[in-house]
Write a protein that holds these residues in place. Structure first.
Motif, PDB file in Angstrom:
ATOM      1  N   TYR A  62       0.584  -1.293   0.035  1.00 13.62           N
ATOM      2  CA  TYR A  62       0.077   0.031   0.039  1.00 13.62           C
ATOM      3  C   TYR A  62       0.884   1.441   0.268  1.00 13.62           C
ATOM      4  N   LEU A  63       2.206   0.953   0.501  1.00 13.29           N
ATOM      5  CA  LEU A  63       2.672   1.977   0.569  1.00 13.29           C
ATOM      6  C   LEU A  63       3.832   2.336  -0.802  1.00 13.29           C
ATOM      7  N   GLU A  64       3.759   1.218  -0.975  1.00  6.94           N
ATOM      8  CA  GLU A  64       4.666   1.651  -2.840  1.00  6.94           C
ATOM      9  C   GLU A  64       3.756   2.080  -4.052  1.00  6.94           C
ATOM     10  N   LYS A  65       2.779   1.449  -3.992  1.00 10.92           N
ATOM     11  CA  LYS A  65       1.713   1.174  -5.284  1.00 10.92           C
ATOM     12  C   LYS A  65       1.451   2.405  -5.446  1.00 10.92           C
ATOM     13  N   ASN A  66       0.396   2.503  -4.073  1.00 11.48           N
ATOM     14  CA  ASN A  66      -1.163   3.437  -3.961  1.00 11.48           C
ATOM     15  C   ASN A  66      -1.111   4.795  -4.095  1.00 11.48           C
ATOM     16  N   ASN A  67      -1.784   5.429  -4.525  1.00 12.83           N
ATOM     17  CA  ASN A  67      -2.037   6.736  -4.195  1.00 12.83           C
ATOM     18  C   ASN A  67      -3.021   6.446  -2.716  1.00 12.83           C
ATOM     19  N   PHE A  68      -2.776   7.221  -1.522  1.00  9.15           N
ATOM     20  CA  PHE A  68      -3.522   7.365  -1.186  1.00  9.15           C
ATOM     21  C   PHE A  68      -4.929   8.307  -1.312  1.00  9.15           C
ATOM     22  N   SER A  69      -6.037   8.210  -0.808  1.00  5.33           N
ATOM     23  CA  SER A  69      -6.667   8.891  -1.001  1.00  5.33           C
ATOM     24  C   SER A  69      -7.446  10.160  -0.496  1.00  5.33           C
ATOM     25  N   GLY A  70      -6.599  10.137   0.505  1.00  5.43           N
ATOM     26  CA  GLY A  70      -7.205  11.528   1.156  1.00  5.43           C
ATOM     27  C   GLY A  70      -5.647  12.407   0.762  1.00  5.43           C
ATOM     28  N   PHE A  71      -5.046  11.952   0.726  1.00  4.75           N
ATOM     29  CA  PHE A  71      -3.401  12.654   0.252  1.00  4.75           C
ATOM     30  C   PHE A  71      -4.104  13.625  -1.361  1.00  4.75           C
ATOM     31  N   SER A  72      -3.471  15.126  -0.737  1.00  2.00           N
ATOM     32  CA  SER A  72      -3.794  15.966  -1.741  1.00  2.00           C
ATOM     33  C   SER A  72      -2.453  15.085  -2.840  1.00  2.00           C
ATOM     34  N   ALA A  73      -2.665  15.281  -4.452  1.00  2.27           N
ATOM     35  CA  ALA A  73      -1.711  15.683  -5.805  1.00  2.27           C
ATOM     36  C   ALA A  73      -0.297  15.497  -4.922  1.00  2.27           C
ATOM     37  N   ALA A  74      -0.326  16.322  -4.168  1.00  2.83           N
ATOM     38  CA  ALA A  74       0.877  17.125  -3.842  1.00  2.83           C
ATOM     39  C   ALA A  74       2.014  15.908  -2.268  1.00  2.83           C
ATOM     40  N   GLU A  75       1.326  15.954  -2.051  1.00  5.95           N
ATOM     41  CA  GLU A  75       1.441  14.681  -0.798  1.00  5.95           C
ATOM     42  C   GLU A  75       1.399  12.872  -1.607  1.00  5.95           C
ATOM     43  N   ASN A  76       0.572  12.814  -2.168  1.00  3.77           N
ATOM     44  CA  ASN A  76       0.922  11.840  -2.817  1.00  3.77           C
ATOM     45  C   ASN A  76       2.238  11.478  -4.015  1.00  3.77           C
ATOM     46  N   ARG A  77       2.341  12.602  -4.376  1.00  2.31           N
ATOM     47  CA  ARG A  77       3.522  13.063  -5.504  1.00  2.31           C
ATOM     48  C   ARG A  77       5.363  13.003  -4.392  1.00  2.31           C
ATOM     49  N   GLY A  78       4.796  13.435  -3.322  1.00  2.07           N
ATOM     50  CA  GLY A  78       5.620  13.551  -2.156  1.00  2.07           C
ATOM     51  C   GLY A  78       5.845  12.212  -1.441  1.00  2.07           C
ATOM     52  N   LYS A  79       4.501  11.496  -1.420  1.00  2.00           N
ATOM     53  CA  LYS A  79       5.277  10.216  -0.396  1.00  2.00           C
ATOM     54  C   LYS A  79       6.232   9.217  -1.558  1.00  2.00           C
ATOM     55  N   LEU A  80       6.183   9.543  -3.154  1.00  2.00           N
ATOM     56  CA  LEU A  80       6.593   8.588  -3.760  1.00  2.00           C
ATOM     57  C   LEU A  80       8.307   9.041  -3.559  1.00  2.00           C
ATOM     58  N   ILE A  81       8.592  10.186  -3.911  1.00  3.03           N
ATOM     59  CA  ILE A  81       9.980  11.529  -3.548  1.00  3.03           C
ATOM     60  C   ILE A  81      10.940  10.677  -2.680  1.00  3.03           C
ATOM     61  N   TYR A  82       9.575  10.573  -1.410  1.00  2.00           N
ATOM     62  CA  TYR A  82      10.229  10.244  -0.496  1.00  2.00           C
ATOM     63  C   TYR A  82      10.386   8.480  -0.386  1.00  2.00           C
ATOM     64  N   LEU A  83       9.586   7.346  -0.597  1.00  3.29           N
ATOM     65  CA  LEU A  83      10.422   6.316  -0.873  1.00  3.29           C
ATOM     66  C   LEU A  83      10.985   5.448  -1.731  1.00  3.29           C
ATOM     67  N   GLU A  84      11.181   6.549  -2.646  1.00  2.00           N
ATOM     68  CA  GLU A  84      12.285   6.496  -3.699  1.00  2.00           C
ATOM     69  C   GLU A  84      13.629   7.143  -3.576  1.00  2.00           C
ATOM     70  N   ASN A  85      14.072   7.599  -1.933  1.00  2.00           N
ATOM     71  CA  ASN A  85      15.060   8.473  -1.913  1.00  2.00           C
ATOM     72  C   ASN A  85      15.223   8.556  -0.123  1.00  2.00           C
TER      73      ASN A  85
END
Lengths: 393, 262
Positions: free
Chosen positions: A240-263
């Motif tokens: 759930y952390l790696e593949k999916n956007n969180f429905s309650g997150f904003s677009a920016a937060e979801n993009r930030g999540k991916l950046i966080y997971l990668e870096n």
């Protein structure tokens, strides 16, 4: 016949009386009245201990994590000790002076000020992350000592940590005897120790254990991230952390999540449960300014290595890094984007290869998104949770 | 007569309750009155691993078919129960005592071909107090002795049947009781588990219970030696977990005062 009537009348009255519902009046008390009266002179404590047990959200339990039971009486005692300035040499500093609840139990000073205006060496670490699962479950990947404390990892337990702070000349500057004497001098500790330990014998070991009980009970699991991770929880705890956007997150937060997971997640944890490594050099300086873990172990490989903190409540715990050199999250992100310095002990995750420091070169949008994600780690409830509040009147 | 024995002997063989800190029935006094002026005083005792108690009971018929009854019950008990300290569950030992004093009025009737059957119906009221002490648990140095105590009142109605056969007497009866917990002081440090049990008791007060009793007596004029069993057989479903369904066995020695005068 008359007697029979009388008997029937009597039994009828008896049944009616018995059938009447009366409210019982049971008085449930926890502290003996005299004890509570004494405590109430000095402290705002409820008439029975708070429930100091933090409950893990399912998304963390799905990882196999659990928390140890907290002893409420010891945690109550520990809470009072935590906020008691009399446990410092000049009576001006308590644990809470550098671990402020409204700042997720961090300090907003670059380095905190101790007794007699003495300035400490490093930035105060937030305690909201102290509930260190592995510290109590020694079979995990960190081994029996679990996640250590302090930026230089010099304490293995919260008890060791708080005793070291109380006796540190730059913090509270107390000797063990001073601690015992200071506690013995306060009348409210007698009932609290008796409740926690069955006797009012005060020792430095009990003081430090009680503080640890309180600090270890502090849990911070009600951030926006936790809410969304809970909603997205599937049978594979990590997917759930790696593949999916969180429905309650904003677009920016979801993009930030991916950046966080990668870096970032390879050190700081994708699940915000525990750091992936205990120590690292994150390229703050090209040379060793502060030996960090190396100052304790004297190992060359440990020089300029520091504890890797969890990032829960990171929005509230500025300034950042062990020396508080960065005042904002944007500065921190900029450091990882363009400012990493090569150090012989630089973490491999931050190397471009060989002796080169990595430049993540985040775009402006990336930086903004990453900060937006980091702010989802804030647990507002922690800041006002009355269980952790200053009990002194 | 045989039929009574077939039912009664298994009841007596039931183990005496291993101690019950919430409610323990006293010995049901089964009237053996047959005429005006009869009076009996009996003292009883109960003793086993967990219980140690004594009782005094009296009954008197001032008018034909009318009886007055008084009972006093004093029981000390001990046992073990599971509770928790903070969140740590453990088995703790407790000791306690309960006492009850009550009075009753009722009617009786002697019947049967040889007047061997004694039917009675009594109703009464009493007050009691229970005090429990939960002892420190050695594995948890923070634990001390904690107390819970409460006052209660009890109403009851008991239809009973007695039978006399030469020197032998058998009695049985039902007792419908309402145990009304009035007020109490509970140290919550007995643990959340135990506090919840006590709260359940309070919440369900008055407890409506049905008890059954048997009594086997050997009559050596003017003395009557009895073996008694009183058991709670029915209560509300939601209080069953309180383990109220206990059996109380006692041995009583009675003195028929009216036989002394003859």
């Amino acid at each position: 016949m008359k007697k029979l009537h009388l008997a029937c009348l009597f039994l009828g009255v008896l049944i009616l009386a018995a059938a009447c519902k009366r409210d019982s009046d049971f008085n449930y008390y926890y502290y003996e009245p005299a004890d509570y009266a004494l405590l109430s002179q000095y402290l705002n404590l409820p008439d029975r201990p708070e429930n100091y047990q933090s409950e893990l959200p399912n998304h963390l339990m799905a990882l196999g994590l659990s928390v140890r039971p907290v002893d409420y009486d010891k945690a109550t005692l520990g809470r009072v000790l935590f906020y008691d300035k009399k446990l410092s040499k000049d009576g001006t500093i308590s644990c809470a002076s550098c671990h402020k609840q409204e700042l997720a139990f961090a300090d907003n000073a670059k380095v905190s000020t101790g007794v007699f205006g003495r300035v400490g060496d490093r930035n105060s670490i937030a305690l909201g992350s102290v509930l260190s699962f592995s510290a109590y479950y020694g079979t995990d990947l960190f081994g029996p000592s679990g996640i250590p404390f302090f930026w230089d990892n010099r304490a293995n337990t919260a008890s060791d940590q708080n005793m070291a702070s109380m006796t540190n000349p730059k913090e509270m500057d107390m000797s063990h005897a001073d601690i015992v004497n200071a506690v013995q001098a306060q009348p409210y500790y007698e009932p609290l120790f008796r409740m926690a330990y069955g006797s009012n014998q005060i020792t430095e070991a009990r003081v430090s254990e009680a503080i640890a009980e309180f600090v270890n009970g502090i849990g911070s699991f009600k951030s926006k991230f936790d809410v969304e991770a809970e909603k997205a929880l599937g049978y594979n705890a990590y997917s759930y952390l790696e593949k999916n956007n969180f429905s309650g997150f904003s677009a920016a937060e979801n993009r930030g999540k991916l950046i966080y997971l990668e870096n970032c997640a390879s050190c700081h944890s994708a699940t915000q449960s525990r750091p992936e490594m205990m120590k690292a050099n994150n390229g703050l300086d090209a040379t060793t300014v502060d030996a960090g873990v190396g100052g304790i172990t004297n190992a060359t490989d440990d020089m300029a290595m520091f504890k890797v903190p969890l990032l829960r409540n990171i929005e509230l715990t500025a300034p950042y890094m062990h020396d508080g050199r960065f005042n904002t999250l944007e500065e921190v992100v900029e450091h990882y984007s363009t400012g990493i310095q090569y150090h012989p002990n630089l973490s491999t995750e931050l190397r471009a290869g060989g002796a080169q420091a990595k430049k993540m070169n985040f775009s402006t949008q990336d930086k903004s998104d990453l900060v937006a994600f980091l702010k989802t780690l804030t647990d507002q409830e922690l800041l006002t949770d009355k269980r952790y509040a200053n009990p002194f009147k | 007569m045989r039929l009574l024995l077939y039912f009664a002997i298994p009841a007596l063989l039931l183990p005496a309750c291993s101690s019950n800190r919430f409610y323990t029935p006293n010995t049901m006094q089964i009237p053996m009155l047959s005429e005006k002026g009869q009076a009996t005083v009996q003292v009883g005792m109960a003793k086993n691993k967990h219980n140690s108690g004594w009782e005094v009971q009296g009954i008197y018929s001032p008018l034909s078919h009318l009886g007055l009854m008084v009972n006093h019950f004093d029981l000390h008990y001990s046992g073990n129960t599971y509770t928790d300290f903070s969140q740590f569950f453990y088995e703790t030992e407790y000791k306690g005592k309960t006492r009850l004093t009550e009075g009753a009025v009722g009617g009786y009737l002697q019947t049967g071909p040889q007047k061997e059957y004694l039917i009675s119906l009594f109703g009464g009221y009493g007050k009691g107090r229970t005090e429990n002490r939960y002892l420190p648990q050695p594995d948890f140095p923070g634990t001390e002795t904690y107390n819970s105590s409460w006052n209660y009142q009890r109403w009851f109605i008991q239809p009973a049947l007695g039978m006399k056969y030469r020197r032998f007497q058998v009695g049985t009866g039902l007792r419908f009781v309402w145990v009304d917990y009035l007020n109490g002081d509970i140290n919550s440090r007995v643990g959340q588990t135990e506090t919840d049990r006590i709260a359940l008791l309070e919440e369900n007060s008055p407890l409506a219970l049905t008890e059954i009793a048997w009594s086997f007596s050997w009559h050596l004029r003017p003395v009557v030696i009895s073996l008694n069993s009183t058991a709670v057989v029915r209560g509300k479903n939601n209080i069953r977990e309180l383990n109220l369904a206990s059996n109380f066995v006692s041995l009583t020695v009675g003195l028929n005062l009216h036989e002394l005068r003859k």
